[in-house]
Design a protein around this motif. Structure first.
Motif, PDB file in Angstrom:
ATOM      1  N   TYR B  42      33.413  24.375  80.009  1.00  0.00           N
ATOM      2  CA  TYR B  42      34.059  25.457  80.760  1.00  0.00           C
ATOM      3  C   TYR B  42      35.440  25.814  80.197  1.00  0.00           C
ATOM      4  N   LYS B  43      35.744  25.290  79.011  1.00  0.00           N
ATOM      5  CA  LYS B  43      37.011  25.601  78.330  1.00  0.00           C
ATOM      6  C   LYS B  43      38.219  25.452  79.262  1.00  0.00           C
ATOM      7  N   MET B  44      38.362  24.272  79.824  1.00  0.00           N
ATOM      8  CA  MET B  44      39.399  24.074  80.831  1.00  0.00           C
ATOM      9  C   MET B  44      40.804  23.977  80.248  1.00  0.00           C
ATOM     10  N   PHE B  45      40.942  23.355  79.083  1.00  0.00           N
ATOM     11  CA  PHE B  45      42.280  23.134  78.530  1.00  0.00           C
ATOM     12  C   PHE B  45      42.345  23.579  77.070  1.00  0.00           C
ATOM     13  N   ASN B 184      28.936  33.703 105.287  1.00  0.00           N
ATOM     14  CA  ASN B 184      28.846  34.984 104.600  1.00  0.00           C
ATOM     15  C   ASN B 184      30.120  35.324 103.824  1.00  0.00           C
ATOM     16  N   ASN B 185      30.709  34.296 103.191  1.00  0.00           N
ATOM     17  CA  ASN B 185      31.978  34.466 102.469  1.00  0.00           C
ATOM     18  C   ASN B 185      31.773  34.490 100.955  1.00  0.00           C
ATOM     19  N   TRP B 186      31.353  35.607 100.433  1.00  0.00           N
ATOM     20  CA  TRP B 186      31.006  35.645  99.017  1.00  0.00           C
ATOM     21  C   TRP B 186      32.230  35.671  98.113  1.00  0.00           C
ATOM     22  N   ASP B 187      33.341  36.191  98.646  1.00  0.00           N
ATOM     23  CA  ASP B 187      34.568  36.166  97.835  1.00  0.00           C
ATOM     24  C   ASP B 187      35.024  34.728  97.606  1.00  0.00           C
ATOM     25  N   LYS B 188      34.816  33.872  98.604  1.00  0.00           N
ATOM     26  CA  LYS B 188      35.200  32.472  98.431  1.00  0.00           C
ATOM     27  C   LYS B 188      34.241  31.754  97.491  1.00  0.00           C
ATOM     28  N   ILE B 189      33.004  32.215  97.452  1.00  0.00           N
ATOM     29  CA  ILE B 189      32.042  31.588  96.541  1.00  0.00           C
ATOM     30  C   ILE B 189      32.443  31.857  95.083  1.00  0.00           C
ATOM     31  N   ILE B 190      32.931  33.062  94.807  1.00  0.00           N
ATOM     32  CA  ILE B 190      33.411  33.346  93.446  1.00  0.00           C
ATOM     33  C   ILE B 190      34.506  32.358  93.050  1.00  0.00           C
ATOM     34  N   ARG B 191      35.341  31.998  94.021  1.00  0.00           N
ATOM     35  CA  ARG B 191      36.453  31.094  93.703  1.00  0.00           C
ATOM     36  C   ARG B 191      36.009  29.646  93.517  1.00  0.00           C
ATOM     37  N   LEU B 192      34.711  29.366  93.705  1.00  0.00           N
ATOM     38  CA  LEU B 192      34.199  28.017  93.457  1.00  0.00           C
ATOM     39  C   LEU B 192      33.829  27.790  91.999  1.00  0.00           C
ATOM     40  N   ALA B 193      34.183  28.734  91.151  1.00  0.00           N
ATOM     41  CA  ALA B 193      33.905  28.566  89.723  1.00  0.00           C
ATOM     42  C   ALA B 193      34.727  27.391  89.172  1.00  0.00           C
ATOM     43  N   PRO B 194      34.251  26.791  88.062  1.00  0.00           N
ATOM     44  CA  PRO B 194      34.975  25.639  87.501  1.00  0.00           C
ATOM     45  C   PRO B 194      36.381  25.976  87.006  1.00  0.00           C
ATOM     46  N   VAL B 195      36.567  27.231  86.607  1.00  0.00           N
ATOM     47  CA  VAL B 195      37.886  27.676  86.171  1.00  0.00           C
ATOM     48  C   VAL B 195      38.197  28.962  86.913  1.00  0.00           C
ATOM     49  N   THR B 196      39.365  29.063  87.532  1.00  0.00           N
ATOM     50  CA  THR B 196      39.717  30.303  88.219  1.00  0.00           C
ATOM     51  C   THR B 196      41.173  30.644  87.978  1.00  0.00           C
ATOM     52  N   PHE B 204      49.473  33.552  89.753  1.00  0.00           N
ATOM     53  CA  PHE B 204      48.418  32.560  89.942  1.00  0.00           C
ATOM     54  C   PHE B 204      48.414  31.587  88.771  1.00  0.00           C
ATOM     55  N   VAL B 205      48.503  30.324  89.052  1.00  0.00           N
ATOM     56  CA  VAL B 205      48.360  29.336  87.988  1.00  0.00           C
ATOM     57  C   VAL B 205      46.862  29.120  87.773  1.00  0.00           C
ATOM     58  N   LYS B 206      46.470  29.049  86.509  1.00  0.00           N
ATOM     59  CA  LYS B 206      45.063  28.769  86.196  1.00  0.00           C
ATOM     60  C   LYS B 206      44.661  27.445  86.849  1.00  0.00           C
ATOM     61  N   ARG B 207      43.457  27.442  87.462  1.00  0.00           N
ATOM     62  CA  ARG B 207      42.977  26.237  88.152  1.00  0.00           C
ATOM     63  C   ARG B 207      41.698  25.727  87.543  1.00  0.00           C
ATOM     64  N   VAL B 208      41.614  24.442  87.357  1.00  0.00           N
ATOM     65  CA  VAL B 208      40.385  23.865  86.802  1.00  0.00           C
ATOM     66  C   VAL B 208      39.944  22.662  87.621  1.00  0.00           C
ATOM     67  N   LYS B 209      38.642  22.360  87.520  1.00  0.00           N
ATOM     68  CA  LYS B 209      38.063  21.239  88.267  1.00  0.00           C
ATOM     69  C   LYS B 209      37.293  20.334  87.303  1.00  0.00           C
ATOM     70  N   PRO B 210      37.972  19.400  86.669  1.00  0.00           N
ATOM     71  CA  PRO B 210      37.298  18.560  85.654  1.00  0.00           C
ATOM     72  C   PRO B 210      36.143  17.710  86.200  1.00  0.00           C
ATOM     73  N   PHE B 211      36.123  17.438  87.506  1.00  0.00           N
ATOM     74  CA  PHE B 211      35.021  16.644  88.086  1.00  0.00           C
ATOM     75  C   PHE B 211      33.905  17.519  88.644  1.00  0.00           C
ATOM     76  N   TYR B 212      33.862  18.770  88.206  1.00  0.00           N
ATOM     77  CA  TYR B 212      32.904  19.750  88.712  1.00  0.00           C
ATOM     78  C   TYR B 212      31.461  19.249  88.707  1.00  0.00           C
ATOM     79  N   GLU B 213      31.090  18.496  87.690  1.00  0.00           N
ATOM     80  CA  GLU B 213      29.690  18.049  87.583  1.00  0.00           C
ATOM     81  C   GLU B 213      29.548  16.556  87.868  1.00  0.00           C
TER      82      GLU B 213
END
Ligand code: SF4
Ligand SMILES: [Zn+2]
Ligand SMILES: [Zn+2]
Lengths: 71, 327
Positions: B42-45, B184-196, B204-213
């Motif tokens: 996910y090209k986090m860093f 029914n919160n689809w905008d919040k679902i978009i924000r569940l991406a591994p990188v946002t 906005f500071v770039k956010r990443v979730k290294p434990f995503y998987e």
């Protein structure tokens, strides 16, 4: 004296004593008996981390480390 | 005894999907490979980063901090710092805060603690009490989540972060996915991406979730094997949250059908890529700048300022501004 498996949650909030006898039973099945899911605990048997497929015997001491936490 | 599939030593973990068993050493290798693969995929860093790790002092975030500090030893131009948000939850946060400070010192990592009290004038406990007195329709976790996310972004930016890493694991992600489907919160679902993050708004500071998987069982085992498992304390508000029930349901499914969580994750990634193509429909308008506090916001006034207004914990000047905007 009846031999038993002692199972407890690490923070001491719950404890069970179960006699298994001759049954060959796995950690996963033991947890099922007391209504717990194996994917919600890391299991330490007699001081060693073990997988849910590990066989348990009477006399074993099981400590459960909850995987799910709040906050 | 169950033995490691690779070396015959006693197994500490079985991956129920592949059926492979791992001893301590091989589990840690498996864990490391999996996290590194996630980071790469996910090209986090990039090669030069100031990575701020959001740490609560719970097992997952301590594990992430520990893992990232170790990984950073191999990347010369990475700087790692830790940030803890102290919401002010009595009987809970003071304990995890102790663990946080101890681990930061052990790892030799710079840290910062930012509290609700200093930024908003009230602890979460006080906020919950005010909310109940005023009969506001919100749960403790709603205030907590909104104010915490707000401070994480603001303070990480002030610390000079190029990227903010959070310890959300696979379990957290699929639970939130389910909760948002129910609501029914689809905008919040978009924000569940591994990188946002960074493209939507300059603040906005770039956010990443290294434990995503990574499964929560795996992060827990990592924490235990590295002596990071905290004295088990639970937030007193946790059980008010619908997440509690959803988690149990998903875990029951996973127990019967191993792989359920990964399937849910694949569904999530698929729907995010579909939603990305229909962004205008999902997210109403551009990300704006809050008219009150200047932070990025979905609306004219951000959620944090709105809550402060409804709670009546805002200064007169800001209160007048809000009333002006909402007229
Ligand atoms: S359980 Fe709710 S109130 Fe407690 S720390 Fe988590 S989000 Fe905050
Ligand atoms: Zn091995
Ligand atoms: Zn605002």
């Amino acid at each position: 004296m009846i031999e038993v498996v002692v199972i407890r949650i690490v923070d001491g909030s719950k404890e069970w004593k179960i006699s298994i006898g001759q049954e060959r039973i796995k950690v996963r099945e033991l947890l099922e008996k007391i209504g717990l899911l194996s994917n919600e605990y890391v299991v330490v048997k007699n001081g060693q981390v073990v997988s849910e497929e590990e066989i348990v015997n009477d006399d074993d001491e099981i400590v459960l480390y909850p995987v799910v936490s709040g906050g | 005894m169950v033995n490691c599939s690779l070396c015959e030593k006693p197994a500490v973990y079985i991956n129920r999907i592949s059926g492979k068993a791992y001893c301590k050493k091989h589990f840690l290798e498996y864990f490391d490979k999996k996290v590194r693969r996630t980071i790469r995929k996910y090209k986090m860093f990039g090669p030069k980063e100031h990575i701020v790790i959001a740490v609560s002092g719970g097992k997952d975030s301590l594990s992430l901090l520990h893992y990232m500090v170790k990984l950073s030893k191999r990347v010369p131009r990475w700087k790692i710092s830790a940030l803890l948000i102290d919401e002010g939850i009595k009987g809970y946060r003071e304990y995890t805060k102790e663990d946080f400070i101890r681990v930061c010192k052990e790892l030799g990592v710079e840290y910062k603690i930012a509290s609700f009290k200093e930024y908003f004038g009230y602890t979460l406990d006080e906020i919950v009490m005010v909310g109940r007195e005023k009969k506001l329709p919100y749960q403790p976790c709603s205030y907590c989540g909104v104010f915490r996310r707000y401070l994480l972004n603001k303070v990480a930016r002030e610390m000079g972060a190029t990227v903010l890493a959070t310890a959300h694991n696979l379990d957290d992600i699929v639970q939130t996915f389910m909760m948002n489907i129910i609501n029914n919160n689809w905008d919040k679902i978009i924000r569940l991406a591994p990188v946002t993050g960074p493209l939507d708004h300059p603040k906005f500071v770039k956010r990443v979730k290294p434990f995503y998987e990574i499964l929560e069982k795996e992060t827990t085992l990592y924490s235990l094997l590295n002596n990071l498992y905290p004295k088990f304390v639970e937030c007193p508000y946790a059980r008010f949250n619908i997440r509690w029930m959803i988690r149990r349901q998903i875990n029951e499914l996973e127990e019967k059908y191993p792989g359920t969580k990964y399937s849910l994750l694949r569904s999530l990634l698929r729907i995010i890529s579909i939603l990305e193509k229909h962004k205008d429909e999902v997210i109403q308008g551009e990300i704006k700048t809050c008219k009150i506090c200047g932070e990025p916001s979905a609306h004219e006034v951000c959620r944090a300022c709105l809550y402060r207004y409804e709670l009546g914990i805002m200064n007169d000047e800001d209160r007048k501004k809000i009333e002006e905007v909402m007229k």
